[in-house]
Enzyme design. Structure first.
Site, PDB file in Angstrom:
ATOM      1  N   GLN A 124       3.724   2.697  -0.326  1.00 53.58           N
ATOM      2  CA  GLN A 124       4.485   1.670   0.404  1.00 53.58           C
ATOM      3  C   GLN A 124       5.989   1.748   0.071  1.00 53.58           C
ATOM      4  OE1 GLN A 124       3.157  -2.286  -0.631  1.00 53.58           O
ATOM      5  NE2 GLN A 124       4.534  -3.303   0.790  1.00 53.58           N
ATOM      6  N   GLU A 146      -5.315 -13.296   0.258  1.00 51.96           N
ATOM      7  CA  GLU A 146      -4.756 -13.945   1.442  1.00 51.96           C
ATOM      8  C   GLU A 146      -5.833 -14.761   2.160  1.00 51.96           C
ATOM      9  OE1 GLU A 146      -2.491 -11.409   3.977  1.00 51.96           O
ATOM     10  OE2 GLU A 146      -1.779 -10.127   2.332  1.00 51.96           O
ATOM     11  N   LYS A 154      -0.806   0.374   3.499  1.00 60.40           N
ATOM     12  CA  LYS A 154      -1.629  -0.802   3.770  1.00 60.40           C
ATOM     13  C   LYS A 154      -2.822  -0.482   4.674  1.00 60.40           C
ATOM     14  CE  LYS A 154       1.227  -4.246   2.271  1.00 60.40           C
ATOM     15  NZ  LYS A 154       0.827  -5.366   1.422  1.00 60.40           N
ATOM     16  N   HIS A 182       5.707 -15.895  -3.431  1.00 58.60           N
ATOM     17  CA  HIS A 182       5.465 -14.449  -3.360  1.00 58.60           C
ATOM     18  C   HIS A 182       6.732 -13.720  -2.919  1.00 58.60           C
ATOM     19  CE1 HIS A 182       3.462 -10.635  -2.545  1.00 58.60           C
ATOM     20  NE2 HIS A 182       3.852 -10.677  -1.280  1.00 58.60           N
ATOM     21  N   ASP A 216      -5.797  -7.742   1.246  1.00 59.21           N
ATOM     22  CA  ASP A 216      -4.934  -6.728   1.868  1.00 59.21           C
ATOM     23  C   ASP A 216      -4.600  -5.680   0.811  1.00 59.21           C
ATOM     24  OD1 ASP A 216      -3.102  -5.350   3.438  1.00 59.21           O
ATOM     25  OD2 ASP A 216      -1.469  -6.741   2.997  1.00 59.21           O
ATOM     26  N   ARG A 234       1.130   0.632  -3.732  1.00 57.59           N
ATOM     27  CA  ARG A 234       2.545   0.295  -3.899  1.00 57.59           C
ATOM     28  C   ARG A 234       3.452   1.517  -3.929  1.00 57.59           C
ATOM     29  NH1 ARG A 234       2.218  -4.690  -2.122  1.00 57.59           N
ATOM     30  NH2 ARG A 234       0.877  -6.032  -3.394  1.00 57.59           N
ATOM     31  N   ASP A 252      -0.235  -9.382   9.792  1.00 54.71           N
ATOM     32  CA  ASP A 252      -0.164  -9.921   8.437  1.00 54.71           C
ATOM     33  C   ASP A 252       1.220 -10.525   8.212  1.00 54.71           C
ATOM     34  OD1 ASP A 252      -1.047 -10.573   5.938  1.00 54.71           O
ATOM     35  OD2 ASP A 252      -0.666  -8.599   5.066  1.00 54.71           O
ATOM     36  N   GLU A 272      -4.028  -7.922  -2.458  1.00 56.71           N
ATOM     37  CA  GLU A 272      -3.267  -9.107  -2.066  1.00 56.71           C
ATOM     38  C   GLU A 272      -4.275 -10.151  -1.618  1.00 56.71           C
ATOM     39  OE1 GLU A 272      -0.200  -7.940   0.735  1.00 56.71           O
ATOM     40  OE2 GLU A 272       1.142  -7.395  -0.923  1.00 56.71           O
ATOM     41  N   THR A 286      -8.489  -3.127   4.814  1.00 53.36           N
ATOM     42  CA  THR A 286      -8.263  -4.558   4.617  1.00 53.36           C
ATOM     43  C   THR A 286      -9.640  -5.213   4.615  1.00 53.36           C
ATOM     44  OG1 THR A 286      -6.216  -4.391   5.912  1.00 53.36           O
ATOM     45  CG2 THR A 286      -7.074  -6.604   5.495  1.00 53.36           C
ATOM     46  N   GLU A 298       2.760  -8.673  -8.801  1.00 52.74           N
ATOM     47  CA  GLU A 298       3.446  -9.838  -9.370  1.00 52.74           C
ATOM     48  C   GLU A 298       2.913 -10.174 -10.760  1.00 52.74           C
ATOM     49  OE1 GLU A 298       3.864 -13.076  -6.091  1.00 52.74           O
ATOM     50  OE2 GLU A 298       2.392 -11.584  -5.460  1.00 52.74           O
TER      51      GLU A 298
HETATM   52 CA    CA Z   1      -0.256  -8.645   2.824  1.00 54.11          CA
END
Ligand code: CA
Length: 406
Positions: free
Chosen positions: A237, A198, A250, A131, A230, A234, A124, A196, A254, A355
């Site tokens: 992480q 992607e 993570k 971002h 993904d 948080r 990834d 996420e 996925t 975000e």
């Molecule tokens: Ca990612």
């Protein structure tokens, strides 16, 4: 499923002497110039490779009379390489416009969809300038938004290929060590579960150990693209990721879309890459650097909260592949590399809740309720569209997931 000859729903087509021509509904993102590949399973039958056309699935093992497609993944097909991919796409294009044996056509609602590829390695990246800048501002409010390496190489990490799941798979909220306001963690279900949005790139034809690929080798090795979610915890992480980066925050899941769009279907979506400053090192340069004009959409419990623009991505997919192999690392059929979160500069263009809600400090209204991170029962659907070869827009296969309790 009702297989009687009078069933007009079968493939939304007209049954003529057990042959059927698939009608494509007006405005469908799965028209005759798209033809994405997937693995499907008619009720009670074995999985096999199919192509989506309109609201139908064409069984390639039957339509093309080729056992290469009577397989539970696209890998046997993908490993044949780009000349075979082109030949098959030409045959599928002819078949899609012809009358097919009725046994080769299934309504999309009558089949289940499996993970389309047997995933090799999963990487990834972190290729969106918007971002990386937004995350940098949150993490280092008094420092530079970008770390010094960011404009010199496409930053990435190795993910967990065994937990890549097909769209529609329920996502169990992960438990783990959670960051607190002190230097001691607590343990429990993640309180800051995120998405996420992607784009993923699927390697079809691999490359041997010790042979770096250049940016010009992309089309000879990459089979197609698919949407990726993904999922990210948080709080897990933030605690574990010092100093080595993403791990259990993570690796719990996925999600990958069920349909892989061939590169050739996206020929009209190729656009010049935004300028890069400084000029990258020679192995990352491209004679004609290209990006993709793909518009993503993130829907949270049915409400669109963001439309991330892929066209703004800083590092190109070809640069990601070149960087991934510059040290001599091999690639294999089924390897998946994803772009990293796709974000634009505006709030409504950001591809993660981190975000959109600015680390949970600025809630967003979803169906009249103030929300920050995902709650149990929440559903997120990521969709995307791009210019199609026939002047309409094609729709990438969606990636959908619902959160279930830890
Ligand atoms: Ca990612």
């Amino acid at each position: 499923m009702d297989l009687s000859a009078g069933d007009c729903d079968r493939g939304r087509g007209v049954v003529l002497n057990s042959r059927v021509r698939i009608e494509v509904p007006a405005g469908s993102g799965f028209g005759r110039t798209h033809l994405p590949y997937g693995v499907f399973r008619p009720m009670g039958e074995q999985p096999r490779v199919g192509v989506r056309l309109g609201d139908s699935v064409i069984d390639l093992a039957v339509a093309l009379d080729d056992p290469m497609f009577a397989q539970p993944s696209l890998n046997a097909f993908m490993t044949q390489g780009p000349q075979c991919w082109r030949e098959v796409r030409e045959r599928v294009t002819v078949a899609a416009d012809a009358e097919l044996p009725a046994a080769a056509v299934h309504p999309i609602h009558a089949v289940s969809l499996d993970l389309p590829i047997e995933i090799g390695d999963y990487v990834d990246f972190y290729a969106s300038l918007d971002h990386a800048t937004a995350l940098g501002r949150m993490l280092r409010p008094n420092g530079d938004a970008l770390l010094p390496n960011w404009r010199h190489l496409p930053v990435g990490y190795h993910g967990r290929s065994g937990t890549v799941v097909v769209s529609g798979t329920e996502i169990a909220r992960p438990s783990g060590q959670r960051k607190t306001d002190s230097d001691t963690p607590d343990f429990g279900p993640s309180r800051r579960l995120d998405i996420e949005a992607e784009l993923g790139f699927v390697v079809g034809a691999g490359s041997p150990l010790g042979t770096p690929l250049g940016t010009g080798d992309f089309d000879a090795h990459v089979f197609g693209v698919a949407l990726v979610d993904d999922w990210s915890a948080r709080d897990i992480q933030a605690w574990e990721g010092q100093p080595l980066g993403p791990f259990l925050g993570k690796s719990f899941a996925t999600s990958l879309s069920a349909w892989v769009t061939p590169l050739d279907a996206l020929a009209k979506a190729r656009i010049p890459l935004p300028p890069q400053d400084p000029e990258p090192l020679p192995y990352l340069r491209d004679t004609d650097p290209w990006g993709l004009d793909i518009e993503l959409t993130v829907a949270w419990n049915g409400q669109v909260v963001s439309t991330p623009p892929y066209r703004r991505m800083y590092w190109s997919p070809a640069q990601m592949l070149a960087h991934m192999t510059v040290n001599g690392a091999s690639t294999r059929t089924g390897d998946l590399f994803a772009s990293g979160t796709v974000s634009g500069p505006e709030r409504a263009e950001r591809g993660s809740l981190m975000e959109i809600t600015w680390a949970g400090t600025d809630p967003v209204t979803v169906n009249g309720v103030q929300r920050t991170f995902l709650q149990d029962g929440d559903e997120v659907v990521i969709t995307a569209s791009a210019p199609a070869l026939d002047g309409t827009r094609l729709t990438l296969g969606e990636v959908r997931g619902t959160v279930k309790p830890a």
